[in-house]
Design an enzyme around this catalytic site. Structure first.
Site, short mmCIF file in Angstrom:
data_model
loop_
_atom_site.label_atom_id
_atom_site.label_comp_id
_atom_site.label_asym_id
_atom_site.label_seq_id
_atom_site.Cartn_x
_atom_site.Cartn_y
_atom_site.Cartn_z
N CYS A 72 0.82 -1.21 0.00
CA CYS A 72 0.00 0.00 0.00
C CYS A 72 0.86 1.26 0.00
O CYS A 72 0.35 2.36 -0.21
CB CYS A 72 -0.95 0.01 1.19
SG CYS A 72 -0.17 0.26 2.79
N HIS A 109 -0.91 12.39 15.37
CA HIS A 109 -1.33 11.52 14.28
C HIS A 109 -0.24 10.50 13.93
O HIS A 109 0.92 10.87 13.76
CB HIS A 109 -1.63 12.40 13.06
CG HIS A 109 -1.97 11.66 11.83
ND1 HIS A 109 -3.21 11.11 11.62
CD2 HIS A 109 -1.24 11.39 10.72
CE1 HIS A 109 -3.23 10.53 10.43
NE2 HIS A 109 -2.05 10.68 9.86
N HIS A 112 -3.60 5.56 9.88
CA HIS A 112 -5.00 5.15 9.85
C HIS A 112 -5.13 3.64 10.04
O HIS A 112 -4.19 2.89 9.77
CB HIS A 112 -5.65 5.56 8.53
CG HIS A 112 -5.82 7.03 8.41
ND1 HIS A 112 -4.84 7.84 7.85
CD2 HIS A 112 -6.81 7.85 8.81
CE1 HIS A 112 -5.25 9.10 7.91
NE2 HIS A 112 -6.45 9.13 8.48
N ASP A 116 -9.09 -4.10 6.17
CA ASP A 116 -8.83 -4.88 4.96
C ASP A 116 -7.50 -5.63 5.01
O ASP A 116 -6.94 -5.98 3.98
CB ASP A 116 -8.87 -3.98 3.73
CG ASP A 116 -7.79 -2.88 3.76
OD1 ASP A 116 -7.01 -2.81 4.74
OD2 ASP A 116 -7.74 -2.08 2.81
N ARG A 124 -5.36 -3.53 9.47
CA ARG A 124 -4.16 -2.95 8.87
C ARG A 124 -3.95 -1.57 9.47
O ARG A 124 -4.64 -0.63 9.14
CB ARG A 124 -4.30 -2.86 7.36
CG ARG A 124 -3.11 -2.20 6.68
CD ARG A 124 -3.17 -2.32 5.16
NE ARG A 124 -4.38 -1.78 4.58
CZ ARG A 124 -4.50 -0.57 4.04
NH1 ARG A 124 -3.47 0.25 4.00
NH2 ARG A 124 -5.65 -0.18 3.52
N CYS A 126 -2.00 1.32 9.18
CA CYS A 126 -1.20 1.92 8.13
C CYS A 126 -0.53 3.17 8.74
O CYS A 126 -1.21 4.15 9.04
CB CYS A 126 -2.12 2.28 6.98
SG CYS A 126 -1.29 2.87 5.52
#
Length: 137
Positions: A72, A109, A112, A116, A124, A126
């Site tokens: 990704c 932050h 995310h 999936d 996941r 990410c």
């Protein structure tokens, strides 16, 4: 403009302090909810044995055994080390509803969370490389 302190988080710093601690890129990701371009992060294709911690606070968040290659463009993990270290909240800033992951100690932050994942957990996480530090076992 006066810098606001968010009482929700136990670690309190004003933004000028964060700017002295973090690189420009890490500040952009952690404090301004930015992201690194896909496929460019130093931990995207990095699979050494160890632990991933928060860049600003060095608290361990993910173990290398939970890291997997999703193609990704960002480092991905299928589970976090301890639930209380990462908060999850709905993020509507990207025209889609997704779950933002935030470091619980100071509200920055990380990336995310998606459902999936291709591993047993189906998750996941990410995460931006600029929000991470790596320590070998």
């Amino acid at each position: 403009m006066k810098t606001q302190i968010n009482p929700r988080y136990p670690v309190q710093k004003i933004e000028t302090e964060w700017k002295t601690i973090l690189s420009y890129e890490a500040y952009h990701v952690l404090r301004q909810k930015g992201t690194e371009p896909p496929g460019t992060g130093q931990y995207n294709h990095f699979f050494e044995k160890g632990h991933y911690g928060c860049k600003a606070y060095r608290e361990i968040l993910f173990d290398s055994e939970s890291k997997f290659d999703t193609h990704c463009g960002w480092p991905s993990f299928d589970k976090k080390i301890k639930n209380e270290k990462i908060l999850e909240q709905i993020d509507t800033n990207h025209r889609i509803h997704c779950t933002e992951i935030i470091y619980a100690s100071y509200g920055s932050h990380l990336g995310h969370l998606f459902d999936d994942g291709t591993t047993e957990t189906g998750l996941r996480y990410c995460v931006n490389s600029f929000s991470l530090n790596f320590e070998y076992d």
